[in-house]
Write an enzyme that holds these catalytic residues in place. Structure first.
Site, PDB file in Angstrom:
ATOM      1  N   HIS A   2       0.835  -1.194   0.000  1.00 34.07           N
ATOM      2  CA  HIS A   2       0.000   0.000   0.000  1.00 34.07           C
ATOM      3  C   HIS A   2       0.876   1.252   0.000  1.00 34.07           C
ATOM      4  O   HIS A   2       2.013   1.241   0.471  1.00 34.07           O
ATOM      5  CB  HIS A   2      -0.943   0.027   1.204  1.00 34.07           C
ATOM      6  CG  HIS A   2      -0.256  -0.060   2.537  1.00 34.07           C
ATOM      7  ND1 HIS A   2       0.248  -1.243   3.046  1.00 34.07           N
ATOM      8  CD2 HIS A   2       0.024   0.892   3.477  1.00 34.07           C
ATOM      9  CE1 HIS A   2       0.783  -1.023   4.243  1.00 34.07           C
ATOM     10  NE2 HIS A   2       0.677   0.271   4.517  1.00 34.07           N
ATOM     11  N   HIS A  14       0.955   5.332   1.152  1.00 32.60           N
ATOM     12  CA  HIS A  14       0.392   6.379   1.989  1.00 32.60           C
ATOM     13  C   HIS A  14       0.459   7.699   1.217  1.00 32.60           C
ATOM     14  O   HIS A  14       1.514   8.043   0.659  1.00 32.60           O
ATOM     15  CB  HIS A  14       1.220   6.565   3.269  1.00 32.60           C
ATOM     16  CG  HIS A  14       1.241   5.387   4.181  1.00 32.60           C
ATOM     17  ND1 HIS A  14       0.481   5.318   5.327  1.00 32.60           N
ATOM     18  CD2 HIS A  14       1.954   4.228   4.128  1.00 32.60           C
ATOM     19  CE1 HIS A  14       0.724   4.171   5.945  1.00 32.60           C
ATOM     20  NE2 HIS A  14       1.617   3.487   5.238  1.00 32.60           N
TER      21      HIS A  14
END
Length: 202
Positions: free
Chosen positions: A142, A144
């Site tokens: 992922h 940010h």
């Protein structure tokens, strides 16, 4: 010639065999269906209801395509801190498929613009960690996107912490999150629509 907008209509959502039942991000990706980013649902829509991930923490969706999902971080470093990840369970960036990696790259730019519009903050971090030694907490790749108000002037953070995407985390305010998520979804649609209109004039 019109520029290519992010479009994953040719891909199918991740199947159950591509999910890890123990992964919180897989739970989110299985819970929320894709929707057209240019016409996002409102906060009243049942398909993005934050409580659908109960008994886990509420989830505030800002993007949902067949390949990707993005949502507000439940322990944000600042208002508007979002996470972007593939729907399929990919532990590290090198595990993502070429199409997933390409779409994440395209939407990182779109989401960065949208978060800036929604928060009014014009500086931000994009941070991505691979593995426990690199501070990856959830083993599902992922990114940010972290809005950065002028923290150095307030003395709240050291510059080196800000530079590496660190800082003071706080619990997500769920009432504020619903409104903020809707602003980001709407801004994503605006960015994509504007780029489409600009391309049509070329």
């Amino acid at each position: 010639m019109s520029p290519s907008l992010p479009d994953s209509s040719f891909d199918s959502p991740a199947s159950a065999s591509q999910q890890d039942p123990a992964c919180p991000f897989c739970n989110i990706s299985q819970t929320y269906p894709p929707y057209p980013p240019t016409t996002p649902p409102s906060s009243e829509s049942s398909i993005i209801a934050p409580t659908l991930t109960s008994p886990h923490p509420q989830t505030f969706i800002v993007l949902s395509t067949p390949l990707l999902i993005a949502f507000l971080d439940i322990m944000p470093l600042s208002p508007g801190h979002i996470l972007l990840c593939p729907r399929a369970h990919r532990p590290k960036l090198t595990d993502a498929t070429p199409s997933e990696a390409a779409e994440m790259g395209r939407y990182l730019r779109v989401l960065s613009a949208a978060v800036g519009r929604a928060t009014g903050v014009k500086d931000w971090n994009v941070v991505q960690n691979n593995g426990a030694a690199a501070a990856q907490v959830v083993m599902h790749v992922h990114y940010h996107i972290i809005p950065r108000p002028e923290l150095r002037a307030t003395g709240r953070e050291r510059f080196t912490s800000t530079m590496f995407g660190r800082g003071q985390r706080e619990d997500l305010d769920e009432e504020e999150a619903a409104g903020l998520a809707e602003k980001v979804r709407r801004a994503v649609g605006e960015v994509l629509s504007e780029e489409g209109e600009a391309g049509a004039k070329l």
